[in-house]
Design an enzyme around this catalytic site. Structure first.
Site, PDB file in Angstrom:
ATOM      1  N   HIS A 116      51.622 -61.374  -3.606  1.00 46.53           N
ATOM      2  CA  HIS A 116      52.109 -60.395  -2.628  1.00 46.53           C
ATOM      3  C   HIS A 116      53.485 -59.818  -2.986  1.00 46.53           C
ATOM      4  CE1 HIS A 116      53.960 -64.027  -0.298  1.00 46.53           C
ATOM      5  NE2 HIS A 116      54.837 -63.543  -1.148  1.00 46.53           N
ATOM      6  N   HIS A 135      58.669 -63.873   5.385  1.00 47.69           N
ATOM      7  CA  HIS A 135      59.852 -64.213   4.581  1.00 47.69           C
ATOM      8  C   HIS A 135      61.123 -63.933   5.384  1.00 47.69           C
ATOM      9  CE1 HIS A 135      56.599 -63.351   1.735  1.00 47.69           C
ATOM     10  NE2 HIS A 135      57.223 -64.063   0.830  1.00 47.69           N
ATOM     11  N   HIS A 179      56.298 -68.803  -9.407  1.00 46.21           N
ATOM     12  CA  HIS A 179      57.567 -68.072  -9.416  1.00 46.21           C
ATOM     13  C   HIS A 179      58.643 -68.857  -8.701  1.00 46.21           C
ATOM     14  CE1 HIS A 179      55.862 -66.642  -5.556  1.00 46.21           C
ATOM     15  NE2 HIS A 179      56.935 -65.950  -5.254  1.00 46.21           N
ATOM     16  N   GLU A 230      53.666 -71.032  -2.494  1.00 43.71           N
ATOM     17  CA  GLU A 230      52.847 -70.082  -1.724  1.00 43.71           C
ATOM     18  C   GLU A 230      51.355 -70.226  -2.058  1.00 43.71           C
ATOM     19  OE1 GLU A 230      56.095 -66.428  -1.207  1.00 43.71           O
ATOM     20  OE2 GLU A 230      54.579 -66.271  -2.756  1.00 43.71           O
TER      21      GLU A 230
HETATM   22  C1  DHB Z   1      59.090 -61.678  -5.306  1.00 48.53           C
HETATM   23  C2  DHB Z   1      57.978 -62.505  -5.101  1.00 48.53           C
HETATM   24  C3  DHB Z   1      57.676 -62.957  -3.826  1.00 48.53           C
HETATM   25  O1  DHB Z   1      56.622 -63.803  -3.542  1.00 48.53           O
HETATM   26  C4  DHB Z   1      58.449 -62.580  -2.755  1.00 48.53           C
HETATM   27  O2  DHB Z   1      58.097 -62.996  -1.531  1.00 48.53           O
HETATM   28  C5  DHB Z   1      59.568 -61.771  -2.947  1.00 48.53           C
HETATM   29  C6  DHB Z   1      59.884 -61.322  -4.226  1.00 48.53           C
HETATM   30  C7  DHB Z   1      59.427 -61.153  -6.664  1.00 48.53           C
HETATM   31  O3  DHB Z   1      58.902 -61.642  -7.667  1.00 48.53           O
HETATM   32  O4  DHB Z   1      60.233 -60.214  -6.747  1.00 48.53           O
HETATM   33 FE    FE Z   2      56.665 -64.455  -1.297  1.00 50.84          FE
END
Ligand code: DHB
Ligand code: FE
Length: 285
Positions: free
Chosen positions: A12, A59, A194, A241
């Site tokens: 997302h 978030h 991530h 996530e």
């Molecule tokens: C990014 C990824 C995410 O899951 C998020 O909630 C906000 C930013 C990103 O990689 O920039």
């Molecule tokens: Fe996220």
């Protein structure tokens, strides 16, 4: 009785939405990612459900960090697109399905899952970007009403992967007993690996992601057995996530079949993945 006809898991990342909103999907940076989505989008366009259920995390945009429910459900008629600090995305607000929300709330509670109720909720990129990945050109409205289910993946201790998988199994049962719709699509969102801050900012782990993509299809119980610490160590602090994919997967039946998956690194700071499952009992040959 409603039938869950498909499950879609997808990342997302906010800039995926921004790339679409700003007409950049054919730029060199973005084209490979969007090319990977094409077969799933085509299949989904021919298989629109009556209603969808979207499992996601906020978030700290729609709800603040003072109160972070472990699991929640939206029961509203409409959900506004959240302003995340740079204006609302130019996409339609979300039409809810309050009768399905109430049905799920009561049945999940009777099945041991006590969800916090959101009578009002602005939905952030965790919600709208997966809708855009599903439906790139929604026009004035998304293809169907959507029920939001929220999972805390941002504040320790997050629910276990096993609990998320069990929630998905309960969600599948609860959905099947709903009389007010024929067909239902379920989206599980977030991930893949991530980490956005701290010493490991920028961390991605394609080895873990590929294992996860394989196991979400063939062996979800293996993913449900991983601890929250396993997810954070192996997929990064935001990679946890991915436990929300397990809610979707838990709602699929034994005969569900993968239609398409794709994986691309990087989309912003994230390893972006997608997996689409056909869950119809009578699948065309
Ligand atoms: C990014 C990824 C995410 O899951 C998020 O909630 C906000 C930013 C990103 O990689 O920039
Ligand atoms: Fe996220």
């Amino acid at each position: 009785m409603a039938e869950v006809i498909w499950g879609l898991a997808t990342s997302h990342v906010p800039s995926i939405g921004a790339a679409m909103d700003r007409g950049k999907t054919q730029d060199d940076y973005w084209k490979p990612l969007f090319d990977g989505y094409a077969p799933a989008r085509e299949w989904l366009a021919g298989n629109a459900p009556d209603v969808a259920i979207l499992i996601y995390n906020d978030h700290a945009n729609g709800i603040d960090l003072d109160i972070v429910p472990t699991f929640g459900i939206g029961t509203a008629e409409r959900y506004r697109v959240a302003d995340e600090g740079f204006g609302r995305r130019p996409v339609p607000d979300v039409v809810g399905a309050p009768e399905l929300s109430q049905h799920l709330l009561q049945n999940l509670m009777d099945d041991g899952f006590d969800l916090t109720v959101f009578q009002e909720l602005d939905v952030d990129h965790g919600f709208t970007v997966p809708l855009s990945i599903w439906t790139p050109d929604p026009g004035d409205a998304w293809p169907c009403p959507v029920v939001p289910i929220l999972v805390n993946v941002i504040q320790y201790p997050q629910p276990t992967a096993a609990r998320c998988y069990a929630l998905g199994q309960a969600l599948g049962r609860a959905t099947a007993s709903f009389d007010g719709a024929g067909t239902v699509g379920i989206l599980g969102t977030g991930g893949m690996s991530h980490q956005l801050a701290g010493a490991r900012a920028g961390f991605v782990n394609p080895t873990f992601d590929h294992m996860f993509l394989d196991a979400i299809e063939h062996d979800p119980a293996k993913l449900a057995a991983l601890t929250r610490e396993d997810y954070i160590r192996k997929a990064g602090s935001e990679g946890i996530e991915m436990i929300m994919w397990l809610v979707m997967r838990g709602a699929m039946n034994d005969r569900s079949r993968k239609v398409h998956s794709t994986y691309h690194v990087p989309a912003s700071n994230t390893a972006a993945g997608l997996a689409l499952f056909d869950n119809r009992t009578a699948q065309p040959a």
